[in-house]
Scaffold this motif. Structure first.
Motif, mmCIF file in Angstrom:
data_model
loop_
_atom_site.group_PDB
_atom_site.id
_atom_site.type_symbol
_atom_site.label_atom_id
_atom_site.label_comp_id
_atom_site.label_asym_id
_atom_site.label_seq_id
_atom_site.Cartn_x
_atom_site.Cartn_y
_atom_site.Cartn_z
ATOM 1 N N MET A 43 0.874 -1.149 0.000
ATOM 2 C CA MET A 43 0.000 0.000 0.000
ATOM 3 C C MET A 43 0.925 1.215 0.000
ATOM 4 S SD MET A 43 -2.826 1.095 2.856
ATOM 5 C CE MET A 43 -3.480 -0.554 2.948
ATOM 6 N N ARG A 44 1.016 1.877 -1.115
ATOM 7 C CA ARG A 44 1.924 3.019 -1.229
ATOM 8 C C ARG A 44 1.273 4.260 -0.624
ATOM 9 N NH1 ARG A 44 3.458 -0.277 -5.357
ATOM 10 N NH2 ARG A 44 5.597 -0.161 -6.068
ATOM 11 N N ILE A 45 2.061 5.019 0.144
ATOM 12 C CA ILE A 45 1.523 6.201 0.805
ATOM 13 C C ILE A 45 2.422 7.417 0.561
ATOM 14 C CG2 ILE A 45 0.371 4.887 2.637
ATOM 15 C CD1 ILE A 45 2.639 5.796 4.509
ATOM 16 N N ASP A 46 1.814 8.582 0.625
ATOM 17 C CA ASP A 46 2.505 9.863 0.645
ATOM 18 C C ASP A 46 2.031 10.579 1.910
ATOM 19 O OD1 ASP A 46 3.671 9.417 -1.840
ATOM 20 O OD2 ASP A 46 2.056 10.425 -2.919
ATOM 21 N N VAL A 47 2.971 11.120 2.680
ATOM 22 C CA VAL A 47 2.620 11.850 3.896
ATOM 23 C C VAL A 47 3.230 13.246 3.796
ATOM 24 C CG1 VAL A 47 2.742 11.910 6.410
ATOM 25 C CG2 VAL A 47 2.612 9.710 5.242
ATOM 26 N N THR A 48 2.399 14.262 3.967
ATOM 27 C CA THR A 48 2.866 15.640 4.003
ATOM 28 C C THR A 48 2.372 16.276 5.290
ATOM 29 O OG1 THR A 48 0.945 16.412 2.761
ATOM 30 C CG2 THR A 48 2.920 15.895 1.487
ATOM 31 N N GLU A 49 2.982 17.419 5.647
ATOM 32 C CA GLU A 49 2.599 18.081 6.882
ATOM 33 C C GLU A 49 2.653 19.582 6.687
ATOM 34 O OE1 GLU A 49 4.734 18.281 11.069
ATOM 35 O OE2 GLU A 49 6.161 17.599 9.566
ATOM 36 N N ASN A 50 1.765 20.275 7.384
ATOM 37 C CA ASN A 50 1.844 21.723 7.493
ATOM 38 C C ASN A 50 1.738 22.067 8.977
ATOM 39 O OD1 ASN A 50 -0.936 21.752 8.152
ATOM 40 N ND2 ASN A 50 -1.522 22.097 6.022
ATOM 41 N N GLU A 51 1.545 23.332 9.315
ATOM 42 C CA GLU A 51 1.520 23.738 10.727
ATOM 43 C C GLU A 51 0.364 23.117 11.494
ATOM 44 O OE1 GLU A 51 1.423 27.965 10.842
ATOM 45 O OE2 GLU A 51 3.398 28.176 9.917
ATOM 46 N N ARG A 52 -0.754 22.872 10.816
ATOM 47 C CA ARG A 52 -1.956 22.420 11.495
ATOM 48 C C ARG A 52 -2.236 20.926 11.417
ATOM 49 N NH1 ARG A 52 -3.004 26.393 8.275
ATOM 50 N NH2 ARG A 52 -4.303 25.182 6.888
ATOM 51 N N SER A 53 -1.766 20.269 10.331
ATOM 52 C CA SER A 53 -2.195 18.880 10.152
ATOM 53 C C SER A 53 -1.219 18.083 9.299
ATOM 54 C CB SER A 53 -3.580 18.847 9.481
ATOM 55 O OG SER A 53 -3.500 19.366 8.180
#
Length: 147
Positions: A43-53
């Motif tokens: 199951m390929r995933i991409d994870v990103t982040e910003n200040e809130r979530s």
């Protein structure tokens, strides 16, 4: 930058002829190799982040949205899905080659910070599961002076 791919010893065997897949060694013997059943698709995933979530995109093709389970515990996210096989065949048909996977797929990973699971949301469209995972605020955090 080079693309990396995962090597599977069952796809090809280097000690035999380089261009011959391992499955072709069984041609003509009446045996069906079962190596493909040992492989579970990733199951390929991409994870990103910003200040809130945090935002997670997971590829889960061929699954109904009712067959996907997402659980969040602190900073640990777990995604599981049931890939079902269509069994509609005509009486005069027989399978010659079956490469599509069916069964359970699972992926679990940790995030750098805790997630507020009460505000988390999920959306599934065109084989991609999108999770919006708000970060848990430091409501009771305070600076401690050292004496």
């Amino acid at each position: 930058m080079a693309n990396l791919t995962r090597w599977s010893p069952f796809k090809t065997l280097a000690r035999f002829e380089q261009q011959t897949p391992f499955e072709e060694l069984f041609n003509g013997f009446g045996l069906r190799p079962r190596w493909s059943e040992l492989e579970m698709p990733e199951m390929r995933i991409d994870v990103t982040e910003n200040e809130r979530s945090y935002a997670v995109k997971a590829e889960i093709p061929g699954v109904g949205k009712d067959d996907i389970d997402v659980s969040i515990d602190g900073n640990q996210v777990s995604i599981s899905a049931e890939v079902k096989r269509e069994t509609k065949k005509k009486d005069d048909e027989r399978e010659i080659c079956t490469e599509r996977y069916y069964g359970q797929v699972y992926r679990s990973f940790g995030l750098p910070g805790e997630v507020d699971n009460t505000k988390a949301s999920a959306h599934y469209e065109n084989g991609v599961l999108t999770l919006d995972l708000p970060k848990k605020g430091n409501g009771n955090a305070r600076k401690v002076t050292i004496s």
